[in-house]
Design a protein around this motif. Structure first.
Motif, PDB file in Angstrom:
ATOM      1  N   ASN A 116      -3.313  25.849  27.018  1.00 45.03           N
ATOM      2  CA  ASN A 116      -3.276  24.760  26.043  1.00 45.03           C
ATOM      3  C   ASN A 116      -3.116  25.313  24.629  1.00 45.03           C
ATOM      4  N   VAL A 117      -2.480  24.524  23.787  1.00 43.82           N
ATOM      5  CA  VAL A 117      -2.215  24.922  22.403  1.00 43.82           C
ATOM      6  C   VAL A 117      -2.672  23.798  21.481  1.00 43.82           C
ATOM      7  N   GLN A 118      -3.260  24.143  20.351  1.00 45.54           N
ATOM      8  CA  GLN A 118      -3.624  23.154  19.352  1.00 45.54           C
ATOM      9  C   GLN A 118      -2.450  22.904  18.417  1.00 45.54           C
ATOM     10  N   ALA A 119      -2.225  21.636  18.153  1.00 52.10           N
ATOM     11  CA  ALA A 119      -1.179  21.243  17.198  1.00 52.10           C
ATOM     12  C   ALA A 119      -1.820  20.405  16.100  1.00 52.10           C
ATOM     13  N   HIS A 120      -1.456  20.692  14.858  1.00 47.80           N
ATOM     14  CA  HIS A 120      -2.010  19.977  13.708  1.00 47.80           C
ATOM     15  C   HIS A 120      -0.958  19.034  13.130  1.00 47.80           C
ATOM     16  N   VAL A 121      -1.408  17.843  12.782  1.00 50.31           N
ATOM     17  CA  VAL A 121      -0.531  16.870  12.139  1.00 50.31           C
ATOM     18  C   VAL A 121      -0.444  17.211  10.661  1.00 50.31           C
ATOM     19  N   ALA A 122       0.759  17.391  10.165  1.00 48.42           N
ATOM     20  CA  ALA A 122       0.942  17.719   8.754  1.00 48.42           C
ATOM     21  C   ALA A 122       0.509  16.544   7.882  1.00 48.42           C
ATOM     22  N   ASP A 123      -0.191  16.840   6.782  1.00 53.66           N
ATOM     23  CA  ASP A 123      -0.552  15.801   5.817  1.00 53.66           C
ATOM     24  C   ASP A 123       0.722  15.132   5.316  1.00 53.66           C
ATOM     25  N   ASN A 157      -8.691  13.035  14.725  1.00 56.84           N
ATOM     26  CA  ASN A 157      -9.394  12.574  13.527  1.00 56.84           C
ATOM     27  C   ASN A 157      -8.488  12.648  12.308  1.00 56.84           C
ATOM     28  N   GLN A 158      -8.399  11.531  11.585  1.00 64.68           N
ATOM     29  CA  GLN A 158      -7.618  11.495  10.349  1.00 64.68           C
ATOM     30  C   GLN A 158      -8.412  10.810   9.248  1.00 64.68           C
ATOM     31  N   PHE A 159      -8.096  11.183   8.006  1.00 68.02           N
ATOM     32  CA  PHE A 159      -8.656  10.539   6.829  1.00 68.02           C
ATOM     33  C   PHE A 159      -7.497   9.990   6.006  1.00 68.02           C
ATOM     34  N   VAL A 160      -7.665   8.752   5.555  1.00 65.90           N
ATOM     35  CA  VAL A 160      -6.571   8.044   4.885  1.00 65.90           C
ATOM     36  C   VAL A 160      -7.027   7.592   3.502  1.00 65.90           C
ATOM     37  N   PHE A 161      -6.168   7.815   2.524  1.00 69.98           N
ATOM     38  CA  PHE A 161      -6.353   7.303   1.173  1.00 69.98           C
ATOM     39  C   PHE A 161      -5.225   6.331   0.885  1.00 69.98           C
ATOM     40  N   ASN A 162      -5.551   5.151   0.350  1.00 68.53           N
ATOM     41  CA  ASN A 162      -4.499   4.179   0.025  1.00 68.53           C
ATOM     42  C   ASN A 162      -4.832   3.440  -1.248  1.00 68.53           C
ATOM     43  N   LEU A 204       0.811  -1.210   0.000  1.00 73.64           N
ATOM     44  CA  LEU A 204       0.000   0.000   0.000  1.00 73.64           C
ATOM     45  C   LEU A 204       0.847   1.263   0.000  1.00 73.64           C
ATOM     46  N   VAL A 205       0.374   2.264  -0.717  1.00 76.17           N
ATOM     47  CA  VAL A 205       0.908   3.627  -0.631  1.00 76.17           C
ATOM     48  C   VAL A 205      -0.291   4.561  -0.636  1.00 76.17           C
ATOM     49  N   GLY A 206      -0.080   5.783  -0.160  1.00 74.01           N
ATOM     50  CA  GLY A 206      -1.177   6.731  -0.138  1.00 74.01           C
ATOM     51  C   GLY A 206      -0.850   7.952   0.680  1.00 74.01           C
ATOM     52  N   GLY A 207      -1.880   8.527   1.285  1.00 73.63           N
ATOM     53  CA  GLY A 207      -1.696   9.742   2.068  1.00 73.63           C
ATOM     54  C   GLY A 207      -2.620   9.762   3.270  1.00 73.63           C
ATOM     55  N   SER A 208      -2.191  10.473   4.309  1.00 71.80           N
ATOM     56  CA  SER A 208      -2.993  10.665   5.510  1.00 71.80           C
ATOM     57  C   SER A 208      -3.218  12.159   5.697  1.00 71.80           C
ATOM     58  N   TYR A 209      -4.457  12.540   6.004  1.00 67.12           N
ATOM     59  CA  TYR A 209      -4.817  13.949   6.036  1.00 67.12           C
ATOM     60  C   TYR A 209      -5.557  14.284   7.333  1.00 67.12           C
ATOM     61  N   GLY A 210      -5.241  15.442   7.877  1.00 65.88           N
ATOM     62  CA  GLY A 210      -5.935  15.915   9.064  1.00 65.88           C
ATOM     63  C   GLY A 210      -5.317  15.401  10.344  1.00 65.88           C
ATOM     64  N   GLY A 211      -5.898  15.832  11.456  1.00 67.72           N
ATOM     65  CA  GLY A 211      -5.432  15.420  12.765  1.00 67.72           C
ATOM     66  C   GLY A 211      -5.038  16.605  13.617  1.00 67.72           C
ATOM     67  N   THR A 212      -5.751  16.825  14.708  1.00 65.34           N
ATOM     68  CA  THR A 212      -5.460  17.923  15.628  1.00 65.34           C
ATOM     69  C   THR A 212      -5.422  17.378  17.045  1.00 65.34           C
ATOM     70  N   ILE A 213      -4.414  17.773  17.809  1.00 66.56           N
ATOM     71  CA  ILE A 213      -4.286  17.344  19.197  1.00 66.56           C
ATOM     72  C   ILE A 213      -4.051  18.561  20.073  1.00 66.56           C
ATOM     73  N   GLN A 214      -4.286  18.391  21.370  1.00 65.92           N
ATOM     74  CA  GLN A 214      -4.067  19.453  22.340  1.00 65.92           C
ATOM     75  C   GLN A 214      -2.703  19.265  22.997  1.00 65.92           C
TER      76      GLN A 214
END
Length: 225
Positions: A55-62, A213-218, A37-47
């Protein structure tokens, strides 16, 4: 019995064994499937939390993902399509980028503060494939997943519960190989217990609880045997 007769019997037995083996494979073939499998992962925010700061919000880079899936296929109930049980692993190497209120002074949290993280997913997939009479080589599918995600940061690592739902399509123009495309919603449950992220300047930033929360395409080539 002459040596020639013994040799003939040995050859006959070998041919019989090969014929039985081929018949067994033909009867039970195409039950196993493996897909790089190959693909991409998108989204994702944590505290993020830090001592003496809000508190600070941090976003996971696609980011790009790669991995492997493999499992067992069997006939669905009442002959409707196929069901499959698979194990899947994939990895994402990415980083966090932060959003911060400019009115709040935080010496550690800056726009250049982008710690690296790695996410390894280990999932059990439960899939149902639908058969299309008008397109017998195309198999739409739906998947429910349960498993774990290991989050590795510069300071520590921790394993979290992960689950997901997804859909996609498999196309098999040939008997033993084809390809598949899939998309899914794949959240990670972050426990309330704290996890170190980085240590800098005598200050520790930690991960708080919640759901990321993340969305994954593969996609990838599939092989059946």
């Amino acid at each position: 019995m002459s040596q020639i007769g013994l040799l003939r019997n040995v050859v006959r037995r070998r041919y019989l064994f090969i014929a039985l083996f081929v018949s067994a494979v033909a009867a039970h073939g195409q039950k196993y499937e493996i897909t790089p499998l190959v693909g991409g992962s998108y989204g994702g925010t944590i505290q993020l939390e830090q001592a003496s700061t809000p508190n600070v919000q941090a976003h996971v880079a696609d980011g790009f993902i790669f991995g492997l899936a493999g499992g067992f296929r069997f006939d669905g109930e009442e002959g409707e399509g196929y069901d499959a049980i698979e194990f899947r692993w994939f990895r994402q190497d990415t980083n966090l980028f932060l959003t911060q209120d400019p009115l709040v002074a935080t010496p550690l949290i800056t726009s250049s503060f982008r710690p690296n993280i790695a996410l390894d997913h280990f999932l059990g997939d439960f899939t149902h494939e639908f058969t299309l009479k008008e397109a017998p080589k195309i198999y739409p599918f739906v998947t429910a997943s349960l498993g774990a995600a290991r989050m590795s940061t510069p300071a520590s690592s921790a394993t979290r519960f992960a689950f997901g739902i997804g859909t996609g399509v498999k196309v098999f123009p040939w008997k033993h190989w084809g390809f598949r495309l899939g998309v899914e919603y794949l959240p990670i449950v972050l426990h309330a217990e704290l996890q170190r992220l980085v240590c800098a300047g005598g200050c520790i930033v930690v991960l708080n609880g919640g759901v990321m929360n993340q969305f994954v395409f593969n996609m990838g080539p599939s092989f059946r045997f």
